[in-house]
Design a protein around this motif. Structure first.
Motif, PDB file in Angstrom:
ATOM      1  N   LYS B  14      -1.808   4.861  -4.073  1.00 58.24           N
ATOM      2  CA  LYS B  14      -2.455   5.285  -5.238  1.00 58.24           C
ATOM      3  C   LYS B  14      -2.741   6.095  -6.241  1.00 58.24           C
ATOM      4  N   MET B  15      -2.640   7.208  -5.411  1.00 58.69           N
ATOM      5  CA  MET B  15      -2.751   8.610  -5.652  1.00 58.69           C
ATOM      6  C   MET B  15      -0.791   8.766  -6.997  1.00 58.69           C
ATOM      7  N   ASP B  35       7.941   6.542   2.037  1.00 59.47           N
ATOM      8  CA  ASP B  35       6.359   5.739   2.053  1.00 59.47           C
ATOM      9  C   ASP B  35       6.531   5.565   3.662  1.00 59.47           C
ATOM     10  N   LEU B  82      -2.077  10.822   3.614  1.00 58.91           N
ATOM     11  CA  LEU B  82      -3.236  11.241   4.013  1.00 58.91           C
ATOM     12  C   LEU B  82      -4.019  12.445   4.213  1.00 58.91           C
ATOM     13  N   SER B  83      -5.230  12.751   4.669  1.00 59.22           N
ATOM     14  CA  SER B  83      -5.843  13.279   4.074  1.00 59.22           C
ATOM     15  C   SER B  83      -5.546  15.086   5.018  1.00 59.22           C
ATOM     16  N   THR B 105      -1.416  16.606  -1.282  1.00 59.25           N
ATOM     17  CA  THR B 105      -3.077  16.702  -2.068  1.00 59.25           C
ATOM     18  C   THR B 105      -4.327  15.906  -0.660  1.00 59.25           C
ATOM     19  N   GLU B 107      -6.942  16.810   1.459  1.00 57.69           N
ATOM     20  CA  GLU B 107      -8.030  17.530   1.408  1.00 57.69           C
ATOM     21  C   GLU B 107      -8.374  19.353   1.838  1.00 57.69           C
ATOM     22  N   TYR B 139      -8.283  17.539  -6.894  1.00 58.78           N
ATOM     23  CA  TYR B 139      -9.363  18.255  -7.971  1.00 58.78           C
ATOM     24  C   TYR B 139     -10.368  19.549  -7.492  1.00 58.78           C
ATOM     25  N   PRO B 140     -10.281  19.612  -6.292  1.00 60.14           N
ATOM     26  CA  PRO B 140     -11.025  21.186  -5.609  1.00 60.14           C
ATOM     27  C   PRO B 140     -10.241  22.277  -6.196  1.00 60.14           C
ATOM     28  N   TYR B 172      -9.854   5.685  -3.710  1.00 61.67           N
ATOM     29  CA  TYR B 172      -8.998   6.519  -3.074  1.00 61.67           C
ATOM     30  C   TYR B 172      -8.896   5.468  -2.268  1.00 61.67           C
ATOM     31  N   THR B 320      -7.145  15.430 -10.788  1.00 66.78           N
ATOM     32  CA  THR B 320      -6.045  15.991  -8.739  1.00 66.78           C
ATOM     33  C   THR B 320      -4.980  15.685  -9.861  1.00 66.78           C
TER      34      THR B 320
HETATM   35  N1  LIG Z   1      -7.628  16.610  -2.985  1.00 63.71           N
HETATM   36  C1  LIG Z   1      -7.623  15.753  -3.844  1.00 63.71           C
HETATM   37  O1  LIG Z   1      -8.355  16.179  -4.852  1.00 63.71           O
HETATM   38  C2  LIG Z   1      -6.879  14.250  -3.466  1.00 63.71           C
HETATM   39  C3  LIG Z   1      -7.702  12.838  -4.672  1.00 63.71           C
HETATM   40  C4  LIG Z   1      -7.575  11.945  -3.774  1.00 63.71           C
HETATM   41  C5  LIG Z   1      -6.880  11.652  -3.010  1.00 63.71           C
HETATM   42  N2  LIG Z   1      -6.813  12.408  -2.252  1.00 63.71           N
HETATM   43  C6  LIG Z   1      -6.258  12.317  -0.502  1.00 63.71           C
HETATM   44  O2  LIG Z   1      -4.685  11.530  -1.377  1.00 63.71           O
HETATM   45  C7  LIG Z   1      -4.601  11.292  -0.385  1.00 63.71           C
HETATM   46  C8  LIG Z   1      -3.895   9.570  -0.603  1.00 63.71           C
HETATM   47  O3  LIG Z   1      -4.640   9.296  -1.479  1.00 63.71           O
HETATM   48  P1  LIG Z   1      -4.405   7.463  -1.811  1.00 63.71           P
HETATM   49  O4  LIG Z   1      -5.313   7.624  -2.661  1.00 63.71           O
HETATM   50  O5  LIG Z   1      -2.915   7.574  -2.391  1.00 63.71           O
HETATM   51  O6  LIG Z   1      -3.454   6.886  -0.937  1.00 63.71           O
HETATM   52  P2  LIG Z   1      -3.345   5.549  -0.422  1.00 63.71           P
HETATM   53  O7  LIG Z   1      -3.317   4.149  -1.583  1.00 63.71           O
HETATM   54  O8  LIG Z   1      -3.451   5.287   0.736  1.00 63.71           O
HETATM   55  O9  LIG Z   1      -2.052   5.936  -0.133  1.00 63.71           O
HETATM   56  C9  LIG Z   1      -1.106   6.330   0.565  1.00 63.71           C
HETATM   57  C10 LIG Z   1       0.361   5.895   1.290  1.00 63.71           C
HETATM   58  O10 LIG Z   1       1.469   6.866   1.728  1.00 63.71           O
HETATM   59  C11 LIG Z   1       1.338   5.541   3.053  1.00 63.71           C
HETATM   60  N3  LIG Z   1       1.122   6.593   3.833  1.00 63.71           N
HETATM   61  C12 LIG Z   1       0.604   7.229   5.558  1.00 63.71           C
HETATM   62  N4  LIG Z   1       1.006   8.147   6.069  1.00 63.71           N
HETATM   63  C13 LIG Z   1       2.360   8.162   5.700  1.00 63.71           C
HETATM   64  C14 LIG Z   1       3.527   9.556   6.687  1.00 63.71           C
HETATM   65  N5  LIG Z   1       3.132   9.551   7.690  1.00 63.71           N
HETATM   66  N6  LIG Z   1       4.744   8.919   5.672  1.00 63.71           N
HETATM   67  C15 LIG Z   1       4.326   8.303   4.693  1.00 63.71           C
HETATM   68  N7  LIG Z   1       3.902   8.045   3.178  1.00 63.71           N
HETATM   69  C16 LIG Z   1       2.427   7.439   4.474  1.00 63.71           C
HETATM   70  C17 LIG Z   1       0.593   4.745   3.133  1.00 63.71           C
HETATM   71  O11 LIG Z   1       0.746   3.540   3.959  1.00 63.71           O
HETATM   72  P3  LIG Z   1      -0.003   3.102   4.552  1.00 63.71           P
HETATM   73  O12 LIG Z   1      -0.713   2.302   3.103  1.00 63.71           O
HETATM   74  O13 LIG Z   1       0.470   1.598   5.439  1.00 63.71           O
HETATM   75  O14 LIG Z   1      -1.456   3.703   5.573  1.00 63.71           O
HETATM   76  C18 LIG Z   1       0.283   4.975   1.638  1.00 63.71           C
HETATM   77  O15 LIG Z   1       1.407   4.031   1.479  1.00 63.71           O
HETATM   78  C19 LIG Z   1      -5.895  10.509   1.161  1.00 63.71           C
HETATM   79  O16 LIG Z   1      -5.317  11.276   1.770  1.00 63.71           O
HETATM   80  C20 LIG Z   1      -6.793  11.073  -0.316  1.00 63.71           C
HETATM   81  O17 LIG Z   1      -7.685  11.248   0.836  1.00 63.71           O
HETATM   82  C21 LIG Z   1      -6.365  13.934  -2.084  1.00 63.71           C
END
Ligand SMILES: NC(=O)c1ccc[n+]([C@@H]2O[C@H](COP(=O)([O-])OP(=O)(O)OC[C@H]3O[C@@H](n4cnc5c(N)ncnc54)[C@H](OP(=O)(O)O)[C@@H]3O)[C@@H](O)[C@H]2O)c1
Lengths: 360, 360
Positions: B14-15, B35, B82-83, B105, B107, B139-140, B172, B320
């Protein structure tokens, strides 16, 4: 810096009550104070600050400022007299000639380059000659400036910044009340302050730099924002509109009652178009408040995404004085010249005594 | 830098849809994407971004990341998988081994020193060895970090900072939803997330650094704030409380309906006491929103004066991604190591193409 910062206070009115206390509480020594008011000259600064302590520093006549600054050599002089560069030019000059860094609450001083370029260039040269730094700070420095620049850093695309800020003319001195047209009839307001509302960018800029028209605070602020954000202004206009109230309002600053329908103050709107396609539309509303009104500060960023940030009931006076005092370490360390705060590092909260933040 | 910045995207969920578009629109070239999801591997990144354009860069299997990074040598890799630091350690390692600057990203990555010191120290050493910089943003970084530090610069005295931020788990991925206990019964929540609410500062810190307890976002954020404000934490505790809703709520991220009274998410409160007498009390609320709920971010500064700042309905996802992308020039220029953003200059709005901000 290993010893305490030595400070002087130039102008011992409403703001100085906070400024001097903040200086002392942040570990500065106040070594001199100046005023022109016979009722204030000769008073101990402890009496002005309040709290019942005599501090052994007496307010001197501002006519003796040069001599006293030369003798006591403060590291910084805080100027809180009046609002324009023309008003504070003499105080800045007295400081610069003696190599004393100085920072003013004068609203124009935040970014005087686009309204008083001649005075500012002169002060800049004098400060460079004597190796000291001059600047302006206050509430706008943070809440219309640093805050806005900071938040812009979280946007992908920026097309317009719309800011609005209001403050109570009663919280400040007579100079600010007059500059806002408080107490004028609408006819007087239109004649004295509204008469240039239809001028185009080039004409208003010229009338402002020659002193025929007063810059509203946002005139200078938009200059500051463009400089800080790296934008090139291609046009800038300003409109001054009267604010009114439905009932009579007493103003203790003006010592009069403002009749219902007369000007309680002014809304000044400044619109800047930039070569980068970002528009700044900023408004400041300064008026004598009715009992149910309070300070407000809101900034909307339009672009991707849109962001709106609100500061409700900011304590404008305290924030002015704290923002200015927190600027002092960086001011002392800055390069010589008139260095408006867009060129300085952001102010920081002083956890420790002020001198520990001074490098030089 | 005279040529365009070369970027890689690690994690194409998503991000990444925003991250990759922002990178491109700010003038970077995307030279690689990775990915683990078979449904994503092999897709053109243009298809992921949307808008109907093929961009000629295909998502590779993350197992080939090291080889491809070594070949294509991007200036920066954006990690959005991931987080936690444990989750993103492998991606950071692949980047660091090849001297590729990386920003995540995740957290926890904003300030991992107080929750995953071992992994972070290892990555720090590896990055130093290979001359690149690793960090976390999002964002944070701005709305719980830079913004808070900036505004503190307008206060005379600071005794307490109380922050609260909420976001919709639905915006998310699944990892975030799970970490917030969304969909759990209250009994499950109490067992899985609430069971450490009574631990004292020393015990919870130990359980967090050994990985037994997950740090809430504010655990890391308070670490960031202390580091940036120059404060020394003397104690820090965290409590995780379930949020509930009066009616059933459907979660598309979880693919389930959360029954009325079950956990829609979590409020995590972290309280830090400092040697300087300033308390940080910060709360983040992440939950599946009811139709009438929206994001909110509010910070109150208690001291002289009190200040409250509100960001209403912030677009957390876009903010973010923009905050992170705007960090890239300073990241490329930063000293090698794991350099959390409290040590970097504040992010700025990129008026020009990204490469023009890169000095080195
Ligand atoms: N700091 C911030 O402000 C903030 C804001 C928003 C989001 N985030 C964090 O950013 C992260 C990503 O968010 P998102 O919404 O984009 O998540 P998402 O939609 O689940 O996308 C993550 C992608 O990465 C893939 N992936 C997982 N593990 C992997 C690995 N080891 N190597 C390569 N690719 C991998 C996933 O595949 P699968 O679907 O097969 O697992 C998925 O395609 C999350 O942890 C979220 O909590 C942080």
């Amino acid at each position: 810096m290993l010893r305490k910062v030595k400070a002087a206070q130039y102008g011992c009115g409403k703001m100085s009550v906070y400024l001097m206390r903040y200086l002392l509480e942040k570990g500065a020594d106040i070594v001199a104070a100046f005023d022109v008011n016979p009722a204030v000259i000769g008073k101990d600064i402890g009496e002005i600050i309040g709290g019942g302590k005599t501090l052994g520093v007496v307010v001197s006549d501002a006519r003796d400022a040069e001599r006293i600054l030369a003798e006591r050599k403060p590291d910084v002089c805080v100027i809180a007299t009046l609002s324009t560069m023309a008003d504070v030019g003499e105080a800045f000059t007295a400081c610069a000639r003696n190599g004393v860094n100085a920072i003013a609450t004068a609203e124009e001083a935040i970014f005087p380059w686009n309204s008083s370029p001649a005075i500012t260039a002169e002060l800049d040269a004098l400060a460079k000659q004597h190796g000291c730094t001059l600047a302006g700070s206050g509430y706008p420095d943070m809440y219309w400036g640093v805050l806005v620049d900071t938040l812009a850093g979280s946007l992908h695309k920026l097309t317009r910044i719309v800011g609005s800020s209001s403050y109570n003319v009663e919280d400040y001195g007579i100079a600010l009340a007059r500059a806002h047209g408080a107490g004028l009839t609408l006819a007087e307001f239109a004649e004295q302050l509204g008469c240039n509302n239809d001028l185009g960018s080039r004409d208003i800029a010229q009338k402002i730099t020659t002193g025929e028209v007063a810059p509203s605070y946002m005139w200078n602020q938009n200059g500051w924002l463009c400089a800080r954000l790296g934008l090139t202004a291609v046009s800038q206009v300003q409109k001054c509109l009267p604010m009114t109230h439905a009932t009579d309002l007493h103003s203790s600053t003006l010592g009069m009652t403002i009749k219902a329908g007369c000007a309680t103050g002014m809304s000044a709107v400044v619109v800047t178009e930039t070569a980068e396609g970002i528009t700044l539309e900023t408004q400041c509303i300064g008026k004598v408040y009715a009992p149910d009104e309070f300070d407000r500060n809101e900034w909307c960023f339009e672009g991707e995404p849109d962001v709106t940030i609100t500061v409700d009931r900011p304590a404008t006076v305290e924030l002015t004085c704290a923002t200015l005092v927190n600027r002092i370490p960086a001011l002392i360390d800055a390069a010589p010249g008139y260095i408006s705060t867009d060129k300085l590092p952001n102010n920081v909260y002083l956890v420790r005594s002020m001198e520990s933040y001074v490098k030089g």
